[in-house]
Write a protein that holds these residues in place. Structure first.
Motif, PDB file in Angstrom:
ATOM      1  N   UNK A 100      49.195 -37.129 -11.287  1.00 58.55           N
ATOM      2  CA  UNK A 100      48.564 -38.447 -11.399  1.00 58.55           C
ATOM      3  C   UNK A 100      47.058 -38.340 -11.194  1.00 58.55           C
ATOM      4  N   UNK A 101      46.636 -37.446 -10.297  1.00 55.91           N
ATOM      5  CA  UNK A 101      45.204 -37.202 -10.107  1.00 55.91           C
ATOM      6  C   UNK A 101      44.578 -36.760 -11.429  1.00 55.91           C
ATOM      7  N   UNK A 102      45.255 -35.859 -12.129  1.00 56.39           N
ATOM      8  CA  UNK A 102      44.731 -35.364 -13.404  1.00 56.39           C
ATOM      9  C   UNK A 102      44.646 -36.501 -14.417  1.00 56.39           C
ATOM     10  N   UNK A 103      45.687 -37.335 -14.479  1.00 53.71           N
ATOM     11  CA  UNK A 103      45.670 -38.459 -15.430  1.00 53.71           C
ATOM     12  C   UNK A 103      44.498 -39.394 -15.146  1.00 53.71           C
ATOM     13  N   UNK A 104      44.288 -39.702 -13.861  1.00 50.09           N
ATOM     14  CA  UNK A 104      43.185 -40.594 -13.506  1.00 50.09           C
ATOM     15  C   UNK A 104      41.832 -39.938 -13.789  1.00 50.09           C
ATOM     16  N   UNK A 105      41.761 -38.631 -13.595  1.00 50.30           N
ATOM     17  CA  UNK A 105      40.521 -37.918 -13.910  1.00 50.30           C
ATOM     18  C   UNK A 105      40.229 -37.987 -15.403  1.00 50.30           C
ATOM     19  N   UNK A 106      41.266 -37.835 -16.213  1.00 47.00           N
ATOM     20  CA  UNK A 106      41.087 -37.932 -17.663  1.00 47.00           C
ATOM     21  C   UNK A 106      40.654 -39.337 -18.073  1.00 47.00           C
ATOM     22  N   UNK A 146      35.961 -40.566 -10.983  1.00 44.13           N
ATOM     23  CA  UNK A 146      35.178 -39.457 -10.444  1.00 44.13           C
ATOM     24  C   UNK A 146      35.794 -38.890  -9.169  1.00 44.13           C
ATOM     25  N   UNK A 147      36.501 -39.735  -8.405  1.00 47.49           N
ATOM     26  CA  UNK A 147      37.147 -39.242  -7.192  1.00 47.49           C
ATOM     27  C   UNK A 147      38.226 -38.215  -7.542  1.00 47.49           C
ATOM     28  N   UNK A 148      38.971 -38.509  -8.582  1.00 52.35           N
ATOM     29  CA  UNK A 148      40.043 -37.600  -8.996  1.00 52.35           C
ATOM     30  C   UNK A 148      39.475 -36.358  -9.691  1.00 52.35           C
ATOM     31  N   UNK A 165      48.381 -31.759 -21.162  1.00 53.14           N
ATOM     32  CA  UNK A 165      47.779 -32.756 -22.051  1.00 53.14           C
ATOM     33  C   UNK A 165      46.667 -32.081 -22.856  1.00 53.14           C
ATOM     34  N   UNK A 166      46.668 -32.187 -24.190  1.00 49.11           N
ATOM     35  CA  UNK A 166      45.584 -31.572 -24.973  1.00 49.11           C
ATOM     36  C   UNK A 166      44.198 -32.017 -24.515  1.00 49.11           C
ATOM     37  N   UNK A 167      44.100 -33.276 -24.065  1.00 51.41           N
ATOM     38  CA  UNK A 167      42.819 -33.755 -23.552  1.00 51.41           C
ATOM     39  C   UNK A 167      42.375 -32.984 -22.329  1.00 51.41           C
ATOM     40  N   UNK A 168      43.333 -32.598 -21.500  1.00 54.32           N
ATOM     41  CA  UNK A 168      43.012 -31.801 -20.317  1.00 54.32           C
ATOM     42  C   UNK A 168      42.439 -30.456 -20.725  1.00 54.32           C
TER      43      UNK A 168
END
Length: 353
Positions: A38-44, A48-50, A78-81
């Motif tokens: 979920x941290x990664x999803x929010x970062x994407x 900025x915190x994530x 995720x390809x975006x990641x």
């Protein structure tokens, strides 16, 4: 994309606690994989915190913490990641935001880059591998050269032989840090076509680049032999010099006749390195050295180079057999006499074997 700013102490949407300065909170770093995903999803999504939490994990001195975030990345896939991670490695940016604030020291930055490279190389599912390769191949056509460099480097670490030309170009043109990475990737690919770029890297100077290239060539072993032979005929003296060293490595004796041709080179450094390499080989170098001398013409530089080889022979019986020739090489004898003596010694030597 506009990134949401946070106060000095904050809790990101995924529930990860962090604070300034950049010191990782143990509760945050021990978050379960679901929370990290979920941290990664929010970062994407731009939190900025994530984003910061991802870098805290990837740059942590604790391998378990780095691996926990890597596992979450594999799980999300995720390809975006992968596009974000590629840019982080290439230009130290998360989209349009510099990530230098998360790289508190050279050691932290190195751990982040290494963690990114590792997560690109390891696959946990076929779809993940396909997504990564698609992102990386598309990036080879990017306008930003550092993104292209990073894509070629990562594909090389994935043993993709199609990027050998890209990596070879990096060896010639990229900044030193990317040259080292290109050499490292060529070593991982392990294809005989990697040998010539690695030899060229050897000739670019000492330090990390030289060390990485030499290790990669040693790992290639006999696969590098055609490239060593080709390099001995290079128009560039520095390449011929490295070829003489490579062919004369006592641990990997190969193609001595090709190596001995370096005794005739017009460049004094190449002649010296060739003679020194042959001298280290002892009796094994005597026949090929005599063959070069037989062909003539016997110039002064050739006399000096051959004398260095033959006078370095450790075996007493061999030195006694070579003594008449060594005397001629040091004196005013005509080249024809030197060649004739070398021919007689060569016949005798071959008759003994």
């Amino acid at each position: 994309m506009t990134h949401r700013q946070s106060p000095r102490h904050y809790t990101c949407k995924a529930g990860c606690l962090a604070s300034q300065p950049l010191a990782a909170d143990s509760a945050e770093l021990d978050a379960p994989r679901a929370m990290q995903s979920e941290i990664i999803r929010q970062a994407l999504a731009g939190d900025v915190d994530c984003i910061r939490s991802i870098f805290l994990h990837l740059g942590s001195p604790d391998a378990k913490q780095r691996q926990s975030m890597q596992r979450a990345m594999h799980a999300l896939s995720d390809p975006g990641l992968w596009r974000h991670m590629l840019r982080c490695l290439a230009v130290h940016c998360w989209e349009d935001r510099q990530d230098t604030e998360y790289r508190a020291s050279a050691e932290v930055s190195q751990r982040i880059d290494q963690s990114i490279a590792e997560v690109f190389v390891q696959d946990e599912a076929q779809r993940e591998a396909q997504d990564k390769e698609c992102v990386l191949r598309e990036a080879l056509a990017e306008s930003d050269r550092f993104v292209r460099y990073a894509a070629a480097y990562l594909l090389g670490l994935r043993k993709d032989t199609a990027v050998i030309p890209n990596l070879a170009q990096m060896v010639e043109q990229a900044p030193k840090s990317w040259q080292v990475r290109a050499v490292r990737a060529l070593g991982v690919i392990g294809d005989e076509r990697c040998a010539m770029p690695l030899i060229r890297a050897l000739a670019l100077g000492k330090g990390a680049l030289h060390s990485e290239a030499r290790q990669a060539l040693q790992k290639l072993g006999r696969l590098a032999e055609p490239a060593w032979q080709q390099a001995l005929s290079s128009p560039e003296p520095r390449i011929r010099w490295q070829a003489a060293r490579g062919l004369g490595d006592p641990r990997h004796v190969r193609s001595l006749e090709i190596l001995a041709e370096g005794l005739l080179d017009s460049d004094p450094e190449v002649r010296w390195e060739t003679s020194d390499a042959l001298a280290r080989l002892g009796d094994r170098a005597i026949p090929v050295t005599l063959k070069v001398l037989c062909r003539g013409p016997v110039s002064k530089p050739l006399r000096q180079a051959v004398y260095h080889v033959l006078s370095s022979v450790a075996c007493r019986a061999s030195r006694q057999q070579l003594a008449p020739l060594l005397e001629l090489l040091c004196g005013p004898a005509r080249g024809e006499l030197v060649s004739e003596m070398a021919g007689r010694l060569l016949q005798a030597w071959e008759g003994q074997s």
